[in-house]
Motif scaffolding. Structure first.
Motif, PDB file in Angstrom:
ATOM      1  N   UNK A  76      38.299  46.481  51.581  1.00 47.13           N
ATOM      2  CA  UNK A  76      38.915  47.643  50.938  1.00 47.13           C
ATOM      3  C   UNK A  76      40.438  47.581  51.112  1.00 47.13           C
ATOM      4  N   UNK A  77      40.884  47.100  52.242  1.00 48.11           N
ATOM      5  CA  UNK A  77      42.318  46.947  52.495  1.00 48.11           C
ATOM      6  C   UNK A  77      42.960  45.980  51.505  1.00 48.11           C
ATOM      7  N   UNK A  78      42.259  44.899  51.179  1.00 52.86           N
ATOM      8  CA  UNK A  78      42.775  43.941  50.190  1.00 52.86           C
ATOM      9  C   UNK A  78      42.873  44.613  48.821  1.00 52.86           C
ATOM     10  N   UNK A  79      41.880  45.432  48.523  1.00 54.79           N
ATOM     11  CA  UNK A  79      41.921  46.174  47.257  1.00 54.79           C
ATOM     12  C   UNK A  79      43.205  46.989  47.197  1.00 54.79           C
ATOM     13  N   UNK A  80      43.445  47.776  48.237  1.00 53.54           N
ATOM     14  CA  UNK A  80      44.618  48.663  48.246  1.00 53.54           C
ATOM     15  C   UNK A  80      45.939  47.898  48.371  1.00 53.54           C
ATOM     16  N   UNK A  81      45.892  46.679  48.822  1.00 54.88           N
ATOM     17  CA  UNK A  81      47.098  45.858  48.851  1.00 54.88           C
ATOM     18  C   UNK A  81      47.537  45.503  47.423  1.00 54.88           C
ATOM     19  N   UNK A  82      46.557  45.385  46.519  1.00 59.03           N
ATOM     20  CA  UNK A  82      46.835  44.961  45.147  1.00 59.03           C
ATOM     21  C   UNK A  82      46.812  46.099  44.128  1.00 59.03           C
ATOM     22  N   UNK A  83      46.109  47.162  44.430  1.00 64.59           N
ATOM     23  CA  UNK A  83      45.961  48.282  43.494  1.00 64.59           C
ATOM     24  C   UNK A  83      46.098  49.604  44.252  1.00 64.59           C
ATOM     25  N   UNK A  84      46.669  50.584  43.580  1.00 66.13           N
ATOM     26  CA  UNK A  84      46.856  51.877  44.238  1.00 66.13           C
ATOM     27  C   UNK A  84      45.638  52.789  44.098  1.00 66.13           C
ATOM     28  N   UNK A  85      44.779  52.507  43.096  1.00 63.91           N
ATOM     29  CA  UNK A  85      43.642  53.396  42.860  1.00 63.91           C
ATOM     30  C   UNK A  85      42.590  52.723  41.990  1.00 63.91           C
ATOM     31  N   UNK A  86      41.426  53.326  41.965  1.00 59.86           N
ATOM     32  CA  UNK A  86      40.362  52.857  41.082  1.00 59.86           C
ATOM     33  C   UNK A  86      40.788  53.025  39.626  1.00 59.86           C
ATOM     34  N   UNK A  87      41.516  54.089  39.325  1.00 62.20           N
ATOM     35  CA  UNK A  87      41.971  54.310  37.954  1.00 62.20           C
ATOM     36  C   UNK A  87      42.929  53.202  37.509  1.00 62.20           C
ATOM     37  N   UNK A  88      43.805  52.758  38.407  1.00 62.05           N
ATOM     38  CA  UNK A  88      44.714  51.661  38.053  1.00 62.05           C
ATOM     39  C   UNK A  88      43.919  50.397  37.712  1.00 62.05           C
ATOM     40  N   UNK A  89      42.899  50.102  38.496  1.00 64.00           N
ATOM     41  CA  UNK A  89      42.049  48.946  38.219  1.00 64.00           C
ATOM     42  C   UNK A  89      41.359  49.131  36.875  1.00 64.00           C
ATOM     43  N   UNK A  90      40.835  50.321  36.643  1.00 62.96           N
ATOM     44  CA  UNK A  90      40.154  50.581  35.381  1.00 62.96           C
ATOM     45  C   UNK A  90      41.099  50.361  34.204  1.00 62.96           C
ATOM     46  N   UNK A  91      42.321  50.856  34.307  1.00 64.08           N
ATOM     47  CA  UNK A  91      43.279  50.692  33.211  1.00 64.08           C
ATOM     48  C   UNK A  91      43.544  49.212  32.939  1.00 64.08           C
ATOM     49  N   UNK A  92      43.687  48.425  33.990  1.00 68.18           N
ATOM     50  CA  UNK A  92      43.903  46.995  33.793  1.00 68.18           C
ATOM     51  C   UNK A  92      42.666  46.310  33.228  1.00 68.18           C
ATOM     52  N   UNK A  93      41.491  46.746  33.649  1.00 65.78           N
ATOM     53  CA  UNK A  93      40.251  46.205  33.091  1.00 65.78           C
ATOM     54  C   UNK A  93      40.170  46.531  31.603  1.00 65.78           C
ATOM     55  N   UNK A  94      40.425  47.787  31.244  1.00 66.87           N
ATOM     56  CA  UNK A  94      40.367  48.186  29.836  1.00 66.87           C
ATOM     57  C   UNK A  94      41.400  47.423  29.016  1.00 66.87           C
ATOM     58  N   UNK A  95      42.598  47.252  29.544  1.00 61.81           N
ATOM     59  CA  UNK A  95      43.623  46.476  28.844  1.00 61.81           C
ATOM     60  C   UNK A  95      43.132  45.052  28.598  1.00 61.81           C
ATOM     61  N   UNK A  96      42.501  44.463  29.589  1.00 59.18           N
ATOM     62  CA  UNK A  96      41.951  43.114  29.438  1.00 59.18           C
ATOM     63  C   UNK A  96      40.833  43.055  28.409  1.00 59.18           C
ATOM     64  N   UNK A  97      39.992  44.074  28.390  1.00 54.72           N
ATOM     65  CA  UNK A  97      38.923  44.156  27.392  1.00 54.72           C
ATOM     66  C   UNK A  97      39.535  44.205  25.989  1.00 54.72           C
ATOM     67  N   UNK A  98      40.551  45.026  25.818  1.00 51.19           N
ATOM     68  CA  UNK A  98      41.217  45.128  24.508  1.00 51.19           C
ATOM     69  C   UNK A  98      41.874  43.800  24.129  1.00 51.19           C
ATOM     70  N   UNK A  99      42.506  43.142  25.079  1.00 57.09           N
ATOM     71  CA  UNK A  99      43.154  41.855  24.799  1.00 57.09           C
ATOM     72  C   UNK A  99      42.126  40.825  24.341  1.00 57.09           C
ATOM     73  N   UNK A 100      40.983  40.758  25.029  1.00 54.65           N
ATOM     74  CA  UNK A 100      39.940  39.805  24.645  1.00 54.65           C
ATOM     75  C   UNK A 100      39.348  40.156  23.283  1.00 54.65           C
ATOM     76  N   UNK A 101      39.175  41.441  23.037  1.00 50.49           N
ATOM     77  CA  UNK A 101      38.644  41.861  21.738  1.00 50.49           C
ATOM     78  C   UNK A 101      39.612  41.507  20.614  1.00 50.49           C
TER      79      UNK A 101
END
Length: 175
Positions: A44-69
């Protein structure tokens, strides 16, 4: 020797890949940071080292989904046989809709995306990948004397129709 930047990039990618798989299967609300970290093989510490929140991860995931689409739609458009413009646009829209309702994309893009990020941010990400393409098609369809305001309005209208079709399909029991 692996550099720190390479390790950081690998960790970030692993976390995003794990989050994408979990969000696609279970939905944003039913996925925890602990689950993402565990699936990625990090703490979990590694997660927070790279991302501030679950929402930030979700936004990057969604951006990646849109890019692939967007890349998928562009690739199919390049591979498709030549067709009159209206038919080519219709084929591109259908490719987008089919990609958007794919099981690995649907929940992230069409169900959770607008709810988690809010309509404004969700649309900004969609526009980043699709607004210019739709605008280019609208310009080619409209008369040469169409003004910027007419083109902008027609582009928004087309994007709105495509978005509504995608959202309706995404919420349907059988997309």
């Amino acid at each position: 020797m692996v550099q720190q930047a390479d390790r950081s990039a690998a960790t970030t990618k692993a976390i995003l890949d794990a989050a994408r798989a979990l969000f696609a299967r279970h939905g944003y609300a039913d996925v925890s940071i602990d689950q993402i970290a565990e699936r990625a093989g990090y703490t979990k510490g590694a997660f927070y080292h790279h991302f501030s929140s679950k929402q930030e991860v979700f936004e990057q995931v969604l951006d990646g989904v849109q890019a692939r689409l967007a890349a998928l739609v562009a690739k199919r458009a390049q591979q498709a046989p030549a067709a009159p413009l209206p038919r080519a646009l219709a084929r591109n829209i259908l490719d987008y809709l089919e990609g958007a309702i794919h099981p690995s994309v649907r929940r992230i893009l069409l169900i959770d995306g607008p709810m988690v990020l809010g309509w404004k941010r969700w649309r900004e990400i969609d526009d980043k990948y699709f607004a210019d393409v739709v605008r280019a098609g609208v310009i080619r369809l409209m008369s040469e004397d169409a003004g910027a305001a007419e083109i902008a309005s027609a582009t928004r209208l087309m994007l709105g129709a495509i978005t509504e079709a995608a959202l309706s399909s995404g919420r349907a029991e059988d997309p």
